[in-house]
Design an enzyme around this catalytic site. Sequence first.
Site, PDB file in Angstrom:
ATOM      1  N   ASP A 109      -3.243 -37.069  -4.728  1.00  0.00           N
ATOM      2  CA  ASP A 109      -4.565 -36.997  -5.361  1.00  0.00           C
ATOM      3  C   ASP A 109      -4.563 -35.872  -6.389  1.00  0.00           C
ATOM      4  O   ASP A 109      -3.881 -34.853  -6.222  1.00  0.00           O
ATOM      5  CB  ASP A 109      -5.673 -36.806  -4.323  1.00  0.00           C
ATOM      6  CG  ASP A 109      -5.505 -35.576  -3.460  1.00  0.00           C
ATOM      7  OD1 ASP A 109      -6.106 -34.539  -3.785  1.00  0.00           O
ATOM      8  OD2 ASP A 109      -4.775 -35.644  -2.448  1.00  0.00           O
ATOM      9  N   GLU A 168     -16.838 -30.645   1.733  1.00  0.00           N
ATOM     10  CA  GLU A 168     -16.120 -29.464   2.208  1.00  0.00           C
ATOM     11  C   GLU A 168     -17.030 -28.250   2.353  1.00  0.00           C
ATOM     12  O   GLU A 168     -16.634 -27.253   2.953  1.00  0.00           O
ATOM     13  CB  GLU A 168     -14.991 -29.111   1.227  1.00  0.00           C
ATOM     14  CG  GLU A 168     -14.029 -30.243   0.946  1.00  0.00           C
ATOM     15  CD  GLU A 168     -12.983 -29.869  -0.089  1.00  0.00           C
ATOM     16  OE1 GLU A 168     -12.582 -28.690  -0.106  1.00  0.00           O
ATOM     17  OE2 GLU A 168     -12.582 -30.742  -0.881  1.00  0.00           O
TER      18      GLU A 168
END
Length: 297
Positions: free
Chosen positions: A94, A186
Amino acid sequence: MAKEPPIQVVNKPRSRKKTSGKGRRLTKKKQGFKPPFQMPVWLHYLLTGVVSVCIILGFYWFFIRPYAYRWKPCYGLKAYGVCIPYGYGVHGFDVSHHQGHIDWAALSEVQHTPFPIRFVFMKASEGGDFSDTAFVHNFNEARKNGFIRGAYHFYNPKTDALRQADFFIRSVKLEPGDLPPVLDIETRSDNMDKLRRDLKIWLRRIENYYKVKPILYTSYKFKTRYLNDSVFNSYPYWIAHYYVDSVEYQGEWKFWQHTDVGRLPGIDEQVDLNVFNGSMEELKSMTIPDTLKTDTL
């Protein structure tokens, strides 16, 4: 004339000054004063050594131990600068604008190695108004070079959930063969109950639009502490768990981001590497179907 005897000088005893009783008491106190405790040299060195050892152990525990996996010897197979997790045949990576310019022609060669890279996730948006500057170019190049591609949104707890979902929809035009959209969470919130409600709003809005269940990306600790319930467990889970030999999460998961220090040709910066928990056929079965028809905003 008779001489007089020389004068003899006699030292007279000095007169003693009278001291008061208070002065006598002070004198006695001074005479009986004991110096403060003086640490033996051996004890000084012993305490210094103990303190030094504690500092070294503390530094190792908090700053070295969490990343010690990077320096562990690789007893398995090594590729892309890291030890490859055992038992997984479908690999991916990613990226975002942080990786800078990507030479996709050079990068495409990783599809023909002993550990072929098959899929890539790219950051598309963040919050309610930030578009990743490299997304459009990378998203197009990924498909041109034969990668199965996906896009993710970095969630901001301080921004309205629907606004973030609609911004992602405007930013990402998924096509058949693409992976489902990803919610990257996150960041904690001061009100975790509200955050959980807002995340569900985002997920429902995205699912209704793209007609496919979104993927939930977060760390192993964040998931187990804050999102470990039946609702969030129903979404495909992409787990971020570094510096371990195997996934410790006991629930179901689809993707594992196992390192953030991978090296791939065509990318100058270090990159996150992932594995898919299944076969290539199972990965393709997760992608957007040909019958996808999205509603207009």
